[in-house]
Design an enzyme around this catalytic site. Sequence first.
Site, PDB file in Angstrom:
ATOM      1  N   LEU A  40       0.674  -1.057   0.531  1.00 22.14           N
ATOM      2  CA  LEU A  40      -0.113  -0.155   0.003  1.00 22.14           C
ATOM      3  C   LEU A  40       0.690   0.732   0.163  1.00 22.14           C
ATOM      4  O   LEU A  40       0.679   2.592  -0.436  1.00 22.14           O
ATOM      5  CB  LEU A  40      -1.040  -0.156   1.608  1.00 22.14           C
ATOM      6  CG  LEU A  40      -1.930   0.937   1.113  1.00 22.14           C
ATOM      7  CD1 LEU A  40      -3.324   0.952   0.576  1.00 22.14           C
ATOM      8  CD2 LEU A  40      -2.326   1.466   2.669  1.00 22.14           C
ATOM      9  N   HIS A 270     -16.424   0.292   2.102  1.00 16.02           N
ATOM     10  CA  HIS A 270     -16.160   1.114   0.648  1.00 16.02           C
ATOM     11  C   HIS A 270     -18.356   1.188   0.248  1.00 16.02           C
ATOM     12  O   HIS A 270     -18.295   2.603   0.078  1.00 16.02           O
ATOM     13  CB  HIS A 270     -15.975   0.819  -0.980  1.00 16.02           C
ATOM     14  CG  HIS A 270     -14.357  -0.037  -0.244  1.00 16.02           C
ATOM     15  ND1 HIS A 270     -13.694   1.218   0.809  1.00 16.02           N
ATOM     16  CD2 HIS A 270     -13.878  -0.424  -0.336  1.00 16.02           C
ATOM     17  CE1 HIS A 270     -12.738   0.415   0.895  1.00 16.02           C
ATOM     18  NE2 HIS A 270     -12.610  -0.405  -0.406  1.00 16.02           N
TER      19      HIS A 270
HETATM   20  C1  BG6 Z   1     -10.140  -3.016  -1.407  1.00 12.48           C
HETATM   21  C2  BG6 Z   1     -10.161  -3.691  -1.652  1.00 12.48           C
HETATM   22  O1  BG6 Z   1     -10.235  -2.113  -0.366  1.00 12.48           O
HETATM   23  O2  BG6 Z   1     -10.682  -1.520  -2.311  1.00 12.48           O
HETATM   24  C3  BG6 Z   1      -9.685  -4.347  -3.002  1.00 12.48           C
HETATM   25  O3  BG6 Z   1      -9.597  -3.855  -0.397  1.00 12.48           O
HETATM   26  C4  BG6 Z   1     -10.067  -3.549  -3.431  1.00 12.48           C
HETATM   27  O4  BG6 Z   1      -9.996  -5.345  -2.455  1.00 12.48           O
HETATM   28  C5  BG6 Z   1     -10.053  -2.284  -4.038  1.00 12.48           C
HETATM   29  O5  BG6 Z   1     -10.358  -4.416  -4.604  1.00 12.48           O
HETATM   30  C6  BG6 Z   1     -10.624  -1.279  -4.581  1.00 12.48           C
HETATM   31  O6  BG6 Z   1     -10.604   0.150  -4.886  1.00 12.48           O
HETATM   32  P1  BG6 Z   1     -10.639   1.200  -5.869  1.00 12.48           P
HETATM   33  O7  BG6 Z   1     -10.271   2.392  -5.108  1.00 12.48           O
HETATM   34  O8  BG6 Z   1      -9.700   0.401  -7.244  1.00 12.48           O
HETATM   35  O9  BG6 Z   1     -11.809   0.972  -6.631  1.00 12.48           O
END
Ligand code: BG6
Length: 789
Positions: A40, A270
Site C-alpha cells: 500500500l 466502501h
Molecule cells: C480495497 C479492497 O479496499 O478496495 C480491494 O481490499 C479492492 O479488494 C479495492 O480491489 C478497490 O478499490 P478501487 O479504488 O480500485 O475501487
Amino acid sequence: MFVTVFLLLVTFCVQGGNGQEESQRPGHVSVVIVGGTGDLAKKYLWQGFFKLYVNQVSSGNSFSFYGGGLSPVEKSTPVLFEILKSVNCSKDVSEERCALVKEQFLRLAQYRQLKTLEDYQDLAKHIEKQLQEEGMVEAGRLFYLSVPAFAYADIAGKINSSCRPSSGAWLRVVLEKPFGHDYKSAQVLATQLGNSLKEEEMYRIDHYLGKQVVANILPFRKENGKFLDSIWNKHHIERVEVIMKETLDVKGRIPFYDQYGVISDVLQNHLTEVMTLLTMRVPTNLSNSAEVLQNKLNIFTSLLPLGKHQAVIGQYRAYQKEVQKELNKTKDHVSLTPTFAAVLAHIDEPQYDDVPILLISGKMLDERVGYARILFKNDIFCLQSHNSVHCKPKQIIFYFGHGQLQYPAILVSKNLFKPVLVDSEWKEVTEHQDVTVLGLPISDYYVQTPVVLKEAYAELISHIIAGRRNNFISNENLLASWDFWTPLLTSLASSFPRIYPGGVDNGDMLDVSLKGRDIRYINEVVIISPDQVGGQSTNGFQVMQGKFRSADMVSAWMEELVERLATDIQEAAEAAVRKGGVFHLALSGGSSPLALFQRLALHHFSFPWTETHVWMVDERCVPPTELESNFYSMHEYLLRHVKIPYYNIHPMPVQLNQRLCVEEDRGTLVYESEINKLVNGSSFHFVLLGVGFDGHTASLFPGNKMNDHEKSLVALTESPVKPHQRMSLTFTAINQAQKVALLVMGKGKHELITQLSRVKDNPEKWPVTGVKPSKGSLVWYIDYDALLG
Ligand code: BG6
C-alpha cells in the site's frame, strides 16, 4: 553513516527552506509509515505524502518522513529509496521544480527498524533531538499503520508509551481497514486500541471517502437541494444502486481474502459508506464532523436487518485452485468465501420505505467500474416517441471512475434538472466522446467532473494533516456497520456461492431480480437432488401432500411451503368473504410465522384485507412496543405493509390499567367478549399455529392444566421460558375453528416431528396433540428440513 548524511541535509533543508524566525516558524510534522515498504505504501502512501509535501512546502510547514518496518536498516533502506524515487509530481508542476522538491523529499526521509519498544523509544528520541537541534516547534506526529490489523494493538501500545509528543503538539494514528471481521472482533479491536489512543487521535481510513466523486456526494446534495429536496424520497426514487465491479482476481492476496470475502472486504466499508452518504440527512454544516458522523449513524439505526434472502453470493471458478495453492491445501479443500455478492437493503424510514438499495461487488467480472445510481420513477408513458427526452430513464449517477467513461463524474439526466456546480474545483463537461452510460448516451446527461484529478489517499492524507475528521470512520459508525453486516455474514457462513466462470463468460449468471424484500439470481440453478432429501421423492422443488398424525400434511422446501400456506390462507379468505363478507384470521407469534407474514405482505396484493379481521392466537405479557411482543412482530412484518382497517386489528389486551396480565383486570374476558361479539359462533375461519420444541402450541405449555379453562376461549398461562406470563386462545377456541394450520419448519424441529409422529394424544404432555378441530379441518405444514432432518 547513510542516515547521518540524510539528517544533516534535513537540517539544511528545513532552515534554508523557510528561513523564518523561530517564533514565526510553522510547526514541524514527523510522518511515520509503519509498513513503509509494503504494498500500500509503495502504491499510494508515499505518493500521497509526496504530494502533501509539494503542496505544503511552499506554505512553510516542515516535515520529516520515516518508513518503518521489521527488517533491519541495512536491508530495507535501499528498498525504501527505490520506492521513494518513483514518486511523481502532478502535471501542473514544472520538471525543474519537480526534480528539486523530489530531491528535498528524498533527503527528508529515512528508514527505521520499528520492531521493539526500544526501537520506538529511539525514534522518539531521534525526533526530539532533531526538533531541539533545529529549534523547531513541533506541530505533530503522524503514524500511518500500513500493517495487518492484528499488529495494531501492539503498535498502538508502543506509540502510546514512547512516542507521544509533548503538550501542544498532536498525535494522529492512521489505521487501514479491515477493522475486524465481524461485530465482536471489531469491538475487541476498538477496546484494545482505546487502551492506548484517544478516539480523536485515530483516523480510520476508507479510501472511498477520499475519491473525489464520493467526497462530493454531500456537497452535491446540498448545493442542489432546491431540485432534490422534493424528489429524494420513496415517491420518486425507484431504486438506489451502489456498484463496484472489478475484473481482477485475488491471486496473491488469498491468505487475507479467504478470511474476509467480498462482503467484509468492500461491502461492509466502501459500499456502505457510499450508501450512507446518499441516504443520510444532509448536514446543515458540511464541515461539522460531529454532525456529519451523527447523521450517518442515524441511517445505520434505520437499516432493516439483512437475512439470507437479502443476498446472493458467487465465487469465480478459478478461486478454489488459487486457495489450494496459496494456502497449501489439498484438492478436496473447499472454500465458501464469496468473491461476488449482491445485497438488497432497505431503510425503515418514511422517506425511504420500500425503496430497494442494491449493493453489488465482485471480482472477475466483465468490466472495472464503480458508481452509485439513483434511478427515479418515470410516470410518463411513451406510446411512440421513445427517443424523446421525457421517455428516457431519469437518473443521477455518481461515477467513481473507470468503465465506459474513464473519468470521475456526476451525471444528471437532462429530463431531471440542470445541476449547479458545487465549487470552482468542478467543471461542466460539454464536449463528449461517443459513449453510453447506464442506458443513456452521454449527451443526454449534464456532466460535471473535477478540474484537477486527485488521488484518494493523497486527499485523505491532506485531511489528516488538517485534522478534518468527517471523511474518516468513527468507532461508533464502524460498530454500527458491523452490527448491520454481521448477522448476514453469519447466516451465509455455510452457504454455497454460485460458481461463475469470470469475465464476459459470466453472461447473465449473476443477474438478479428483486422480489419484494428478497433478492434472487434470475436463473435458479437447482443443485438439490432427491437423494439429498433422504431418498424420499419430493418431486424436486415441488410440494408434497401426505398424512401426519392422521391429519393432512403439506410438505415442501421452506419457501414453497410458506408460499403454499399463504395461498391456502388467501383461498380461505376469499371463500369466507364470498360467503359472509368477512374473514376472521387468528395468527400465532414466534419466529416460524414471520416468513409467512412477509409473504402475505409482499406477494399477495389481491388478499381481501379490507374484509379481514386479524386476531391473535397468543401474546406475551410485555408491552406491544417490545421486540418480544407477538403483536410487535405481526405489526412489523405484516400489518404495517397491508391496507387493513385499524378497527379490524385485534391485539390481545395484555396491558390494562398500566399493568401487564393481572387477573383482576380481566383481559381474557375482554378478548373473549370481543370474539363473541364479532366472530360468528366464535368460530374463526382460520387459525395459524406453530409448535415449540417442547410440543407446546399457542401459549399452551406442557404441564398447564388445560381443563381449568374448559369453557373459556382465552386464558392466562405460564411459560417455562421468559417472559413467563402469556395470554392464549384455549383448545376450546382453537378447536371451534373452521380451518387450523400447524406450521413447523427448520432442521431443529426434526426430532420433535419424529417424536410427534409416534406419540399418542396427550395434551398435558404434548399440548399440540390437543389440537383436534371438532368440525373444521387440520392441516400440518412441515418443511423438508423439519420432516427429513
Ligand atoms: C480495497 C479492497 O479496499 O478496495 C480491494 O481490499 C479492492 O479488494 C479495492 O480491489 C478497490 O478499490 P478501487 O479504488 O480500485 O475501487
